[in-house]
Design a protein around this motif. Structure first.
Motif, PDB file in Angstrom:
ATOM      1  N   ALA A 106       1.078  -1.148  -0.160  1.00 46.64           N
ATOM      2  CA  ALA A 106       0.051   0.003  -0.091  1.00 46.64           C
ATOM      3  C   ALA A 106       0.969   1.279  -0.165  1.00 46.64           C
TER       4      ALA A 106
ATOM      5  N   SER B 115       0.972   5.396   0.599  1.00 46.13           N
ATOM      6  CA  SER B 115       0.806   6.676   1.026  1.00 46.13           C
ATOM      7  C   SER B 115       1.498   7.764   0.337  1.00 46.13           C
ATOM      8  N   HIS B 116       0.921   8.670  -0.304  1.00 47.88           N
ATOM      9  CA  HIS B 116       1.502   9.627  -1.253  1.00 47.88           C
ATOM     10  C   HIS B 116       0.866  11.003  -1.340  1.00 47.88           C
ATOM     11  N   SER B 117       1.755  12.014  -1.555  1.00 45.68           N
ATOM     12  CA  SER B 117       1.239  13.327  -1.873  1.00 45.68           C
ATOM     13  C   SER B 117       0.835  13.695  -3.170  1.00 45.68           C
TER      14      SER B 117
ATOM     15  N   SER C 182       6.939   2.869  -6.832  1.00 39.15           N
ATOM     16  CA  SER C 182       6.166   1.872  -6.187  1.00 39.15           C
ATOM     17  C   SER C 182       5.966   0.357  -6.846  1.00 39.15           C
TER      18      SER C 182
ATOM     19  N   ASP D  68      -4.460   4.437  -3.620  1.00 38.94           N
ATOM     20  CA  ASP D  68      -5.802   5.112  -3.611  1.00 38.94           C
ATOM     21  C   ASP D  68      -6.306   5.728  -4.741  1.00 38.94           C
TER      22      ASP D  68
ATOM     23  N   MET E 252      -9.931   2.237   4.455  1.00 38.95           N
ATOM     24  CA  MET E 252      -8.577   2.816   4.057  1.00 38.95           C
ATOM     25  C   MET E 252      -7.502   2.585   5.245  1.00 38.95           C
TER      26      MET E 252
ATOM     27  N   TYR F 244      -4.134  -0.207   4.894  1.00 38.72           N
ATOM     28  CA  TYR F 244      -2.837  -0.028   5.152  1.00 38.72           C
ATOM     29  C   TYR F 244      -2.249  -1.183   6.525  1.00 38.72           C
TER      30      TYR F 244
ATOM     31  N   ALA G 153       3.895  -1.090   3.978  1.00 40.06           N
ATOM     32  CA  ALA G 153       3.136   0.288   3.472  1.00 40.06           C
ATOM     33  C   ALA G 153       4.294   1.235   3.258  1.00 40.06           C
TER      34      ALA G 153
ATOM     35  N   SER H 293       5.554   5.204   2.595  1.00 40.31           N
ATOM     36  CA  SER H 293       4.995   6.501   2.865  1.00 40.31           C
ATOM     37  C   SER H 293       5.850   7.261   1.991  1.00 40.31           C
TER      38      SER H 293
ATOM     39  N   SER I  51       6.068  10.553   1.846  1.00 36.13           N
ATOM     40  CA  SER I  51       5.434  12.057   2.130  1.00 36.13           C
ATOM     41  C   SER I  51       6.314  12.884   2.016  1.00 36.13           C
TER      42      SER I  51
END
Length: 166
Positions: free
Chosen positions: A31, A33-35, A68, A83, A102, A106, A112, A114, A116
């Motif tokens: 999974a 998590s991104h900006s 990724s 997402d 969600m 994660y 996971a 990130s 970020s």
């Protein structure tokens, strides 16, 4: 697994990933998590979902998504959840249902990631000076004293993102 994932390994006649509806399928996934960055473009919509199930053009993906998929392939993990790709962005019902799960997406992920620190999806997160900050907590229980924890922290630096040994 989540209701939709990106299949990054099982291809029929091309090397591009595809969107997969899992229908109860079990397996490992990563999974992300991104900006999204300042410019937000919906990726999966009601108009393009059927074509994405056949093929997602790897070259057209934002750099963060490419990074990724690169990591998933190196780790031999077949599925990736992002997402903006796995949730239909212009379908309010789909968005509401998937947003509720969600946290579990994660939590149940094999890994996971990130991203970020990246300013947006266009920039990616694997760079020529990749630095990964790692922290590990190890339980410590010597024979004659109270138990506790050992905290290890460090930074991994790779010379080149796609030549790094993952």
């Amino acid at each position: 697994m989540p209701i939709r994932v990106i299949d990054v390994i099982s291809f029929e006649d091309h090397g591009d990933p595809r969107l997969l509806e899992t229908r109860g399928l079990k397996g490992r996934y990563i999974a992300i998590s991104h900006s999204w960055g300042r410019v937000v473009k919906p990726f999966t919509t009601t108009k393009n979902i059927e074509s994405l199930k056949k093929r997602i053009d790897f070259a057209s993906l934002p750099k963060t998504f490419q990074d990724s998929i690169f990591i998933a392939r190196k780790l031999r993990v077949q599925y990736v959840w992002i997402d903006s790709v796995c949730i239909i962005q212009d379908d309010g019902e789909d968005w509401t249902r998937e947003a509720k799960t969600m946290g579990l997406v994660y939590q149940k992920a094999y890994l996971a990631i990130s991203a970020s620190e990246s300013p947006g999806d266009h920039a990616g997160f694997l760079t020529q000076s990749l630095q990964v900050k790692m922290g590990v907590v190890l339980p410590y229980c010597p024979a004659d004293t109270a138990s506790g924890y050992i905290y290890l922290r460090g930074t991994f630096t790779a010379a080149s993102s796609h030549n790094a040994q993952l």
